[in-house]
Design a protein around this motif. Structure first.
Motif, short mmCIF file in Angstrom:
data_model
loop_
_atom_site.label_atom_id
_atom_site.label_comp_id
_atom_site.label_asym_id
_atom_site.label_seq_id
_atom_site.Cartn_x
_atom_site.Cartn_y
_atom_site.Cartn_z
N UNK A 191 -47.07 38.84 -63.28
CA UNK A 191 -46.79 38.55 -64.69
C UNK A 191 -46.69 37.04 -64.93
N UNK A 192 -46.24 36.27 -63.94
CA UNK A 192 -46.25 34.81 -64.06
C UNK A 192 -47.68 34.29 -64.09
N UNK A 193 -48.57 34.89 -63.30
CA UNK A 193 -49.99 34.53 -63.33
C UNK A 193 -50.58 34.80 -64.72
N UNK A 194 -50.21 35.93 -65.28
CA UNK A 194 -50.66 36.28 -66.62
C UNK A 194 -50.13 35.30 -67.65
N UNK A 195 -48.85 34.97 -67.56
CA UNK A 195 -48.25 34.01 -68.51
C UNK A 195 -48.97 32.67 -68.45
N UNK A 196 -49.29 32.20 -67.25
CA UNK A 196 -49.99 30.92 -67.10
C UNK A 196 -51.36 30.98 -67.79
N UNK A 197 -52.07 32.10 -67.64
CA UNK A 197 -53.38 32.25 -68.29
C UNK A 197 -53.22 32.27 -69.81
N UNK A 198 -52.21 32.96 -70.30
CA UNK A 198 -51.98 33.04 -71.74
C UNK A 198 -51.61 31.66 -72.28
N UNK A 199 -50.70 30.97 -71.61
CA UNK A 199 -50.29 29.64 -72.06
C UNK A 199 -51.47 28.68 -72.12
N UNK A 200 -52.43 28.84 -71.23
CA UNK A 200 -53.60 27.95 -71.18
C UNK A 200 -54.66 28.30 -72.22
N UNK A 201 -54.63 29.54 -72.76
CA UNK A 201 -55.73 30.00 -73.60
C UNK A 201 -55.36 30.47 -75.00
N UNK A 202 -54.09 30.48 -75.36
CA UNK A 202 -53.66 30.99 -76.67
C UNK A 202 -53.90 29.94 -77.76
N UNK A 203 -54.82 30.21 -78.72
CA UNK A 203 -55.13 29.23 -79.76
C UNK A 203 -53.94 28.82 -80.62
N UNK A 204 -53.08 29.75 -80.99
CA UNK A 204 -51.97 29.38 -81.87
C UNK A 204 -50.89 28.65 -81.09
N UNK A 205 -50.68 29.00 -79.82
CA UNK A 205 -49.75 28.22 -78.99
C UNK A 205 -50.26 26.79 -78.89
N UNK A 206 -51.57 26.62 -78.76
CA UNK A 206 -52.15 25.28 -78.73
C UNK A 206 -51.86 24.52 -80.02
N UNK A 207 -51.93 25.21 -81.16
CA UNK A 207 -51.61 24.56 -82.44
C UNK A 207 -50.18 24.04 -82.47
N UNK A 208 -49.27 24.81 -81.91
CA UNK A 208 -47.86 24.41 -81.88
C UNK A 208 -47.61 23.31 -80.85
N UNK A 209 -48.31 23.36 -79.73
CA UNK A 209 -48.01 22.47 -78.61
C UNK A 209 -48.73 21.13 -78.67
N UNK A 210 -49.80 21.03 -79.43
CA UNK A 210 -50.62 19.82 -79.44
C UNK A 210 -50.91 19.36 -80.86
N UNK A 211 -51.03 18.06 -81.04
CA UNK A 211 -51.41 17.56 -82.37
C UNK A 211 -52.81 18.06 -82.75
N UNK A 212 -52.97 18.45 -83.99
CA UNK A 212 -54.26 18.89 -84.52
C UNK A 212 -54.60 18.01 -85.71
N UNK A 213 -55.78 17.40 -85.68
CA UNK A 213 -56.16 16.59 -86.84
C UNK A 213 -56.25 17.47 -88.10
N UNK A 214 -55.69 17.00 -89.18
CA UNK A 214 -55.74 17.71 -90.45
C UNK A 214 -56.26 16.74 -91.50
N UNK A 215 -57.25 17.16 -92.25
CA UNK A 215 -57.82 16.36 -93.32
C UNK A 215 -57.44 17.03 -94.63
N UNK A 216 -56.78 16.31 -95.51
CA UNK A 216 -56.35 16.84 -96.80
C UNK A 216 -57.13 16.12 -97.90
#
Length: 183
Positions: free
Chosen positions: A153-178
């Protein structure tokens, strides 16, 4: 007026889910191998203000309302934007847990995820510009059940943490153009 999400999600067996996940993964793999540009997706969502501060959101053929509680000037007819953001994170995690459990051959019987986010409203109300407007921290509690070892399950968590698009949105800056237009 209270708007309640009354969508029924069809039940599926683990075999049906496995078949759909395998089929989707294979189809995307084939599609991307044949035309790499097909991996690039653009999502379009629209919204219009209603009531005090509520918004009616249209996403493809789906429509939902986002509001604020009365303490934040809303009519409290639906979840708030930050609650929907946490919900988006949870739902994306469920998808990616299912996808990678299937890909890695890790059995997951049940997935239950809760999220908490800390938000300081002083920036929202212009009281203190030195605090962050968004979450200062988000905590996810993921509970998996199934016959696998904790290591699997830790192996699975690591894969999810590396590949989840919305987790990436929360964890990393995303350029936003308004862009703003005045009609």
């Amino acid at each position: 007026m209270t708007l309640i999400n009354t969508v029924s999600v069809p039940e599926s067996t683990s075999d049906e889910r496995a078949a759909r996940l395998t089929e989707a993964g294979a189809a995307w793999g084939d599609r991307i191998a044949a035309k790499p540009a097909s991996a690039q997706l653009t999502y379009r969502v629209g919204g219009a203000g209603e009531g005090s501060v509520a918004t009616r959101i249209t996403a493809g053929k789906h429509e939902f309302v986002v509001d604020e509680p009365a303490a934040l000037a809303g009519d409290d007819v639906a979840a708030s934007p930050v609650e929907f953001a946490l919900g988006a994170l949870i739902s994306c995690q469920v998808v990616v847990y299912r996808l990678y459990a299937q890909a890695l051959g890790i059995r997951v019987d049940e997935i239950d995820i809760s999220a908490e986010g800390d938000l300081d409203v002083r920036r929202l109300f212009g009281i203190d510009e030195s605090v962050r407007a968004g979450f200062s921290e988000v905590r996810l509690a993921v509970r998996l059940s199934g016959p696998e070892s904790a290591e699997k399950y830790e192996e699975l968590k690591a894969a999810v943490d590396a590949h989840c698009p919305v987790l990436d949105l929360f964890a990393n800056p995303t350029p936003v153009v308004v862009s703003l237009s005045n009609q």
